[in-house]
Design a protein around this motif. Structure first.
Motif, PDB file in Angstrom:
ATOM      1  N   GLU A   1       0.848  -1.197   0.000  1.00 58.30           N
ATOM      2  CA  GLU A   1       0.000   0.000   0.000  1.00 58.30           C
ATOM      3  C   GLU A   1       0.887   1.252   0.000  1.00 58.30           C
ATOM      4  O   GLU A   1       1.757   1.378   0.856  1.00 58.30           O
ATOM      5  CB  GLU A   1      -0.910  -0.011   1.220  1.00 58.30           C
ATOM      6  CG  GLU A   1      -1.848   1.169   1.255  1.00 58.30           C
ATOM      7  CD  GLU A   1      -2.886   1.073   2.365  1.00 58.30           C
ATOM      8  OE1 GLU A   1      -2.869   0.105   3.141  1.00 58.30           O
ATOM      9  OE2 GLU A   1      -3.717   1.988   2.446  1.00 58.30           O
ATOM     10  N   HIS A   2       0.637   2.165  -0.954  1.00 53.79           N
ATOM     11  CA  HIS A   2       1.500   3.337  -1.104  1.00 53.79           C
ATOM     12  C   HIS A   2       0.746   4.516  -1.723  1.00 53.79           C
ATOM     13  O   HIS A   2      -0.398   4.367  -2.142  1.00 53.79           O
ATOM     14  CB  HIS A   2       2.715   2.974  -1.979  1.00 53.79           C
ATOM     15  CG  HIS A   2       2.371   2.602  -3.387  1.00 53.79           C
ATOM     16  ND1 HIS A   2       2.062   1.312  -3.783  1.00 53.79           N
ATOM     17  CD2 HIS A   2       2.262   3.350  -4.514  1.00 53.79           C
ATOM     18  CE1 HIS A   2       1.791   1.299  -5.080  1.00 53.79           C
ATOM     19  NE2 HIS A   2       1.899   2.521  -5.552  1.00 53.79           N
ATOM     20  N   LEU A   3       1.431   5.651  -1.776  1.00 53.51           N
ATOM     21  CA  LEU A   3       0.911   6.798  -2.523  1.00 53.51           C
ATOM     22  C   LEU A   3       2.055   7.436  -3.313  1.00 53.51           C
ATOM     23  O   LEU A   3       3.217   7.084  -3.113  1.00 53.51           O
ATOM     24  CB  LEU A   3       0.234   7.818  -1.589  1.00 53.51           C
ATOM     25  CG  LEU A   3       1.022   8.473  -0.451  1.00 53.51           C
ATOM     26  CD1 LEU A   3       2.015   9.511  -0.922  1.00 53.51           C
ATOM     27  CD2 LEU A   3       0.045   9.123   0.524  1.00 53.51           C
ATOM     28  N   HIS A   4       1.684   8.340  -4.202  1.00 55.04           N
ATOM     29  CA  HIS A   4       2.661   9.097  -4.986  1.00 55.04           C
ATOM     30  C   HIS A   4       2.364  10.586  -4.850  1.00 55.04           C
ATOM     31  O   HIS A   4       1.255  10.975  -4.503  1.00 55.04           O
ATOM     32  CB  HIS A   4       2.602   8.718  -6.465  1.00 55.04           C
ATOM     33  CG  HIS A   4       2.725   7.262  -6.731  1.00 55.04           C
ATOM     34  ND1 HIS A   4       3.928   6.598  -6.742  1.00 55.04           N
ATOM     35  CD2 HIS A   4       1.780   6.318  -6.983  1.00 55.04           C
ATOM     36  CE1 HIS A   4       3.722   5.322  -6.999  1.00 55.04           C
ATOM     37  NE2 HIS A   4       2.424   5.116  -7.149  1.00 55.04           N
ATOM     38  N   LEU A   5       3.356  11.398  -5.218  1.00 54.37           N
ATOM     39  CA  LEU A   5       3.173  12.850  -5.177  1.00 54.37           C
ATOM     40  C   LEU A   5       2.470  13.355  -6.441  1.00 54.37           C
ATOM     41  O   LEU A   5       2.107  14.525  -6.523  1.00 54.37           O
ATOM     42  CB  LEU A   5       4.526  13.552  -5.020  1.00 54.37           C
ATOM     43  CG  LEU A   5       5.392  13.098  -3.833  1.00 54.37           C
ATOM     44  CD1 LEU A   5       6.615  13.990  -3.706  1.00 54.37           C
ATOM     45  CD2 LEU A   5       4.597  13.074  -2.523  1.00 54.37           C
TER      46      LEU A   5
ATOM     47  N   ASP B   1      -0.254  12.090  -9.993  1.00 52.74           N
ATOM     48  CA  ASP B   1      -1.272  11.125 -10.422  1.00 52.74           C
ATOM     49  C   ASP B   1      -0.607   9.887 -11.016  1.00 52.74           C
ATOM     50  O   ASP B   1       0.429   9.981 -11.672  1.00 52.74           O
ATOM     51  CB  ASP B   1      -2.184  11.734 -11.496  1.00 52.74           C
ATOM     52  CG  ASP B   1      -3.053  12.870 -10.951  1.00 52.74           C
ATOM     53  OD1 ASP B   1      -2.982  13.156  -9.745  1.00 52.74           O
ATOM     54  OD2 ASP B   1      -3.805  13.459 -11.753  1.00 52.74           O
ATOM     55  N   GLU B   2      -1.225   8.729 -10.797  1.00 49.80           N
ATOM     56  CA  GLU B   2      -0.780   7.481 -11.438  1.00 49.80           C
ATOM     57  C   GLU B   2      -1.762   7.178 -12.559  1.00 49.80           C
ATOM     58  O   GLU B   2      -2.949   6.999 -12.314  1.00 49.80           O
ATOM     59  CB  GLU B   2      -0.741   6.339 -10.414  1.00 49.80           C
ATOM     60  CG  GLU B   2      -0.323   5.010 -11.041  1.00 49.80           C
ATOM     61  CD  GLU B   2       0.114   3.975 -10.004  1.00 49.80           C
ATOM     62  OE1 GLU B   2       0.725   4.368  -8.995  1.00 49.80           O
ATOM     63  OE2 GLU B   2      -0.170   2.787 -10.208  1.00 49.80           O
ATOM     64  N   ILE B   3      -1.248   7.137 -13.798  1.00 48.53           N
ATOM     65  CA  ILE B   3      -2.114   7.007 -14.968  1.00 48.53           C
ATOM     66  C   ILE B   3      -1.723   5.747 -15.736  1.00 48.53           C
ATOM     67  O   ILE B   3      -0.557   5.610 -16.156  1.00 48.53           O
ATOM     68  CB  ILE B   3      -1.979   8.248 -15.882  1.00 48.53           C
ATOM     69  CG1 ILE B   3      -2.122   9.535 -15.054  1.00 48.53           C
ATOM     70  CG2 ILE B   3      -3.001   8.204 -17.011  1.00 48.53           C
ATOM     71  CD1 ILE B   3      -1.196  10.642 -15.488  1.00 48.53           C
TER      72      ILE B   3
ATOM     73  N   TYR C   1      -4.122   6.346  -1.273  1.00 44.48           N
ATOM     74  CA  TYR C   1      -3.470   5.053  -0.992  1.00 44.48           C
ATOM     75  C   TYR C   1      -4.015   4.005  -1.960  1.00 44.48           C
ATOM     76  O   TYR C   1      -5.231   3.895  -2.153  1.00 44.48           O
ATOM     77  CB  TYR C   1      -3.738   4.613   0.441  1.00 44.48           C
ATOM     78  CG  TYR C   1      -2.906   5.308   1.487  1.00 44.48           C
ATOM     79  CD1 TYR C   1      -1.505   5.309   1.405  1.00 44.48           C
ATOM     80  CD2 TYR C   1      -3.507   5.946   2.568  1.00 44.48           C
ATOM     81  CE1 TYR C   1      -0.738   5.932   2.378  1.00 44.48           C
ATOM     82  CE2 TYR C   1      -2.742   6.576   3.549  1.00 44.48           C
ATOM     83  CZ  TYR C   1      -1.352   6.562   3.448  1.00 44.48           C
ATOM     84  OH  TYR C   1      -0.584   7.175   4.416  1.00 44.48           O
ATOM     85  N   HIS C   2      -3.102   3.233  -2.540  1.00 39.15           N
ATOM     86  CA  HIS C   2      -3.495   2.248  -3.538  1.00 39.15           C
ATOM     87  C   HIS C   2      -2.452   1.133  -3.639  1.00 39.15           C
ATOM     88  O   HIS C   2      -1.373   1.219  -3.032  1.00 39.15           O
ATOM     89  CB  HIS C   2      -3.676   2.922  -4.906  1.00 39.15           C
ATOM     90  CG  HIS C   2      -2.394   3.462  -5.455  1.00 39.15           C
ATOM     91  ND1 HIS C   2      -1.876   4.668  -5.076  1.00 39.15           N
ATOM     92  CD2 HIS C   2      -1.488   2.937  -6.329  1.00 39.15           C
ATOM     93  CE1 HIS C   2      -0.734   4.886  -5.683  1.00 39.15           C
ATOM     94  NE2 HIS C   2      -0.464   3.833  -6.466  1.00 39.15           N
ATOM     95  N   ARG C   3      -2.772   0.134  -4.447  1.00 36.86           N
ATOM     96  CA  ARG C   3      -1.839  -0.965  -4.738  1.00 36.86           C
ATOM     97  C   ARG C   3      -2.277  -1.627  -6.045  1.00 36.86           C
ATOM     98  O   ARG C   3      -3.391  -1.382  -6.528  1.00 36.86           O
ATOM     99  CB  ARG C   3      -1.801  -1.971  -3.585  1.00 36.86           C
ATOM    100  CG  ARG C   3      -3.110  -2.692  -3.375  1.00 36.86           C
ATOM    101  CD  ARG C   3      -3.116  -3.535  -2.106  1.00 36.86           C
ATOM    102  NE  ARG C   3      -4.416  -4.191  -1.975  1.00 36.86           N
ATOM    103  CZ  ARG C   3      -4.814  -4.868  -0.896  1.00 36.86           C
ATOM    104  NH1 ARG C   3      -4.016  -4.988   0.155  1.00 36.86           N
ATOM    105  NH2 ARG C   3      -6.008  -5.432  -0.865  1.00 36.86           N
TER     106      ARG C   3
END
Ligand code: KMT
Ligand code: NI
Length: 179
Positions: free
Chosen positions: A88-92, A94-96, A133-135
Motif C-alpha cells: 500500500e503506497h501513494l505518490h506525489l 497522479d498514477e495514470i 493510498y493504492h496498490r
C-alpha cells in the motif's frame, strides 16, 4: 461505459482472486469519481493512432508515455516488482495507466479506509489522484501490458503507508471533504 469495481472481503487468500463480498457490493463510477479516480474506456487495438487517446493526453498534459509488460518471463525482477506494486503506497503525482492487453486489479482506499478493487481490462484508462493510498496486482491470468502516462518527466517514487504527514496526503484528504 462503466468499469467494474467492488468492495473487497478481508480474506488472506491469493491476492489474484477477485475478493468480492457476498453478496457483492459494487462501486459505481460516481463513487470512484468522488475519490478522484477517473476512467475512460478506449479501443486498445488502435492505441498507436487513436484520436481519443491523443485528445485525452493533450487535454490533461500526459506528455510522457512508456509501455510495461507485467509477466513472469518478460519483466525484469518480476517477483520483487510485484511485491512492491502490492505494498500500500501513494505518490506525489497522479498514477495514470492504460491497459493495452490482458487485465489486472488496482485497489484504492475509500474515505473510510475500506479497500475498493477496480477490475482493469483491455481498453481501460485510469487516473489515480496524487495522495490516494493504492496498490496493484495481476489477476489469475498473470498477464497485462499497460501504457504508463505522466505529466512531464516521470517520477515513479512510491511512499509506502504510513505516509500521512506528506502535504500531498493532507491535500488529498481535504479534497474529499470539498466534493
Ligand atoms: C504501479 O506503480 O503500481 C505500477 O506501475 C503497476 C504496474 S503498471 C500496470
Ligand atoms: Ni502506485
Amino acid at each position: 461505459m462503466a468499469m467494474e469495481a467492488w468492495y473487497m472481503d478481508n480474506s488472506d487468500e491469493d491476492r489474484r482472486k477477485s475478493h468480492k463480498l457476498e453478496p457483492n457490493r459494487p462501486v459505481s463510477s460516481e463513487e470512484l469519481k468522488h475519490l478522484g479516480v477517473l476512467h475512460w474506456k478506449l479501443n486498445a487495438a488502435i492505441y498507436e493512432t487513436d484520436p481519443e487517446l491523443q485528445r485525452i493526453r493533450k487535454e490533461r498534459g500526459y506528455s510522457y508515455m512508456d509501455i510495461i509488460t507485467v509477466e513472469k518471463n518478460t519483466l525484469p525482477n518480476y517477483e520483487e516488482k510485484l511485491k512492491m506494486f502490492f505494498e500500500e503506497h501513494l505518490h506525489l503525482d497522479d498514477e495514470i495507466r492504460y491497459i493495452l492487453d490482458g487485465q489486472a486489479y488496482f485497489d484504492v482506499r475509500d474515505q473510510e479506509d475500506r479497500w475498493i478493487r477496480i477490475a482493469m481490462r483491455t481498453g481501460d484508462l485510469i487516473t489515480l489522484p496524487a495522495g490516494i493510498y493504492h496498490r496493484f496486482t495481476l489477476d489469475e491470468s498473470n498477464y497485462t501490458k499497460a501504457m504508463r502516462l505522466f505529466v512531464g518527466e516521470p517520477v515513479w517514487k512510491a511512499y509506502n503507508r504510513p505516509a500521512d504527514d506528506y502535504e500531498i496526503r493532507k491535500k488529498y484528504m481535504l479534497s474529499l471533504q470539498e466534493s
